[in-house]
Design a protein around this motif. Structure first.
Motif, PDB file in Angstrom:
ATOM      1  N   HIS A 188      -8.179   4.234  -8.347  1.00  0.00           N
ATOM      2  CA  HIS A 188      -8.882   5.428  -8.842  1.00  0.00           C
ATOM      3  C   HIS A 188     -10.133   5.015  -9.610  1.00  0.00           C
ATOM      4  O   HIS A 188     -11.152   5.710  -9.572  1.00  0.00           O
ATOM      5  N   ARG A 234      -6.077   1.101  -3.124  1.00  0.00           N
ATOM      6  CA  ARG A 234      -6.620   2.456  -3.277  1.00  0.00           C
ATOM      7  C   ARG A 234      -6.820   2.836  -4.745  1.00  0.00           C
ATOM      8  O   ARG A 234      -6.227   3.788  -5.270  1.00  0.00           O
ATOM      9  N   SER A 252       0.829  -1.205   0.000  1.00  0.00           N
ATOM     10  CA  SER A 252       0.000   0.000   0.000  1.00  0.00           C
ATOM     11  C   SER A 252       0.868   1.261   0.000  1.00  0.00           C
ATOM     12  O   SER A 252       0.592   2.226  -0.722  1.00  0.00           O
ATOM     13  N   TYR A 253       1.921   1.231   0.787  1.00  0.00           N
ATOM     14  CA  TYR A 253       2.871   2.353   0.813  1.00  0.00           C
ATOM     15  C   TYR A 253       3.529   2.546  -0.541  1.00  0.00           C
ATOM     16  O   TYR A 253       3.697   3.679  -1.008  1.00  0.00           O
ATOM     17  N   ILE A 270       2.426   1.803  -3.515  1.00  0.00           N
ATOM     18  CA  ILE A 270       1.489   2.413  -4.467  1.00  0.00           C
ATOM     19  C   ILE A 270       1.424   3.919  -4.249  1.00  0.00           C
ATOM     20  O   ILE A 270       1.477   4.715  -5.190  1.00  0.00           O
ATOM     21  N   GLU A 271       1.316   4.312  -2.983  1.00  0.00           N
ATOM     22  CA  GLU A 271       1.226   5.739  -2.668  1.00  0.00           C
ATOM     23  C   GLU A 271       2.502   6.468  -3.058  1.00  0.00           C
ATOM     24  O   GLU A 271       2.452   7.555  -3.637  1.00  0.00           O
ATOM     25  N   ARG A 272       3.646   5.863  -2.786  1.00  0.00           N
ATOM     26  CA  ARG A 272       4.915   6.510  -3.092  1.00  0.00           C
ATOM     27  C   ARG A 272       5.164   6.630  -4.582  1.00  0.00           C
ATOM     28  O   ARG A 272       5.695   7.626  -5.064  1.00  0.00           O
ATOM     29  N   ASP A 297      -1.394   5.133 -11.156  1.00  0.00           N
ATOM     30  CA  ASP A 297      -2.857   5.058 -11.252  1.00  0.00           C
ATOM     31  C   ASP A 297      -3.276   3.596 -11.177  1.00  0.00           C
ATOM     32  O   ASP A 297      -2.828   2.770 -11.985  1.00  0.00           O
ATOM     33  N   ASP A 344     -10.573   6.111  -4.186  1.00  0.00           N
ATOM     34  CA  ASP A 344     -10.341   7.456  -3.665  1.00  0.00           C
ATOM     35  C   ASP A 344     -11.552   8.353  -3.889  1.00  0.00           C
ATOM     36  O   ASP A 344     -12.456   8.038  -4.670  1.00  0.00           O
ATOM     37  N   ARG A 361       2.879   6.774  -6.886  1.00  0.00           N
ATOM     38  CA  ARG A 361       1.822   7.594  -7.493  1.00  0.00           C
ATOM     39  C   ARG A 361       1.288   6.998  -8.792  1.00  0.00           C
ATOM     40  O   ARG A 361       0.874   7.722  -9.711  1.00  0.00           O
TER      41      ARG A 361
END
Length: 455
Positions: free
Chosen positions: A177, A175, A92-93, A95-97, A101, A210, A99
């Motif tokens: 889109h 997470r 999860s981290y 994916i966030e780092r 889609d 999101d 960025r």
């Protein structure tokens, strides 16, 4: 996976002092010690064997560090309460780092095909990565995330469920889109109890989407109670937001138009359900600014994950429509509808081999019997049934079809007629025939397909 050891330890909340170990770059993460190469991080999971038993082997193969739920002597390690949870947190981290889609796809049928289609369309315009094979569960999804190439811009993730809450977990890790629900059918009914509960589980894909994300879902009233209130939702189906027109089916292809593309879409595969999958994939591509021409071209060159619906050739020249990866009543009815609508070969017949559909619970017999509405003597010349729960469907077909057109082969705790079934099919299949095989993967109809191709 461009991560450093101390960074990983911080993300997962390591319980040991990681600073005593050198802060090194990690190549990738593996839970199979046999796949470890120099520079990797080992993930010891508990399954039939406890992965902690293979930590030493992982280091012998080149691992730089390992996750662990206990102290590891003599090697760098990240101490955590639960290795799988740490793995999911790290994904999860990441994916966030990065960025990236994320486009997530779930559904009782069509999710793998739709995932493949979306990825192929997006690849015309973006660096795209997708779920490989059937890595669509609580282990496979984070594995996919942490193995995506560094330059990935669009990540297409398939999400499967066996129990309520599975999709919720995966969606909250990823997470997305854009979230896609292809179809709500009776798959895994044994574990859910009702189709309504299956719908609830599938719609938990919205839990991780999101705030400005988009849900694409079928026009099926069973999902209505689970639709999010403050989220953009696109429904597909007749008279809905997106829909199909001018559908034309052929033996090995189909074409259709939609209300959001100017030209017809051509697919080198059969089945009107695949037209729906393609329409959804095209809409996702349009949302992400893929041009119409790139969509048309990508569909013409479509390549799908193997073992889904595909035409093959028997050694004697007969046509085989193989759909043996999985089965539920909705999927079986759809493929029978497609197979029945295709014109017969000149001088040939149509044969169907139908096997048990698993994980249907207490309703299994009744759900098997419901397939009778899709079996017509006008379009099918010979039926072979194989299994235990499908026996009652065979009995109904015997009443509906002329004599000597329906044959039943048992698979129970006491008897297995698989060899007799194989021989009967080989004896009856002629060169101008078309034959459909459909059943759950555990019924091993793939073995019959292979035999037909070689004998």
């Amino acid at each position: 996976m461009k991560l450093r050891l101390h960074e990983v330890a911080k993300v997962v909340g390591a319980k040991n002092d990681i600073t005593e170990f050198e802060d090194v770059d990690l190549s990738q993460i593996e839970f199979d010690s046999r796949k470890i190469t120099v520079g990797d991080l080992f993930l010891p999971l508990k399954g039939a064997r406890d992965g902690h038993d293979f930590i030493e082997i992982a280091f012998e193969n080149g691992a730089l560090a390992t996750f662990s739920e206990k102290v590891v002597e003599g090697h760098p390690y990240i101490l955590v309460d639960d290795c799988l949870t740490a793995f999911q947190t790290l994904a999860s981290y990441y994916i966030e780092r990065s960025r990236v889609d994320v486009i997530a796809v779930t559904g009782s049928n069509g999710k793998t095909t739709t995932k493949d289609m979306i990825a192929q369309l997006l690849a015309t315009t973006y660096n795209t990565y997708k779920t490989q094979g059937n890595y669509n569960n609580e282990i496979g999804l984070p594995y996919t995330v942490l193995h995506m190439p560094d330059n990935t811009e669009k990540l297409v993730l398939e999400m499967g469920q066996d129990h309520l809450g599975d999709i919720k977990l995966l969606s909250e890790i990823a997470r997305p889109h854009i979230g896609v629900v292809t179809l709500v059918a009776e798959a895994h009914l044994e574990f859910f109890g009702s189709r309504d509960k299956i719908a609830e589980g599938k719609m938990q894909i919205t839990d991780g989407i999101d705030s400005d994300g988009i849900l694409i879902a079928p026009a099926d009233v069973i999902i209505n109670p689970y639709l999010p209130e403050n989220q953009t939702t696109i429904r597909f189906g007749a008279d809905e937001d997106i829909f199909i027109t001018e559908l034309q089916e052929a033996k090995e292809s189909l074409s259709f138009k939609t209300n959001f593309l100017e030209e017809s879409v051509f697919l080198p595969i059969t089945g009107k359900y695949n037209a729906t999958n393609a329409m959804v994939a095209a809409y996702v591509a349009k949302l992400l600014m893929v041009t119409d021409q790139d969509i048309y071209q990508a569909f013409r060159n479509l390549e799908l994950t193997k073992n889904r619906t595909e035409w093959k050739k028997a050694a004697n020249g007969a046509d085989i429509l193989s759909d043996v990866y999985n089965a539920n009543p909705t999927a079986m009815k759809l493929i029978l509808e497609t197979f029945s609508s295709i014109p017969k070969n000149e001088g040939g017949r149509k044969l169907a081999v139908l096997a048990d559909m698993k994980e249907l619970g207490d309703a299994s017999i009744a759900l098997h019997e419901s397939v009778i509405e899709s079996l017509s003597p006008e379009s099918l010349d010979m039926l072979f049934f194989y299994g235990d729960d499908i026996r009652s469907l065979s009995d109904l077909a015997i009443e509906k079809f002329p004599e000597n057109q329906v044959f039943f082969f048992e698979k129970s705790a006491d008897k297995d007629d698989f060899e007799a079934l194989s021989e009967a099919i080989l004896d009856n299949l002629e060169k101008n025939d078309q034959i459909l095989l459909k059943g759950s993967n555990s019924m091993k109809l793939a073995n019959i397909v292979a035999s037909l191709e070689t004998n």
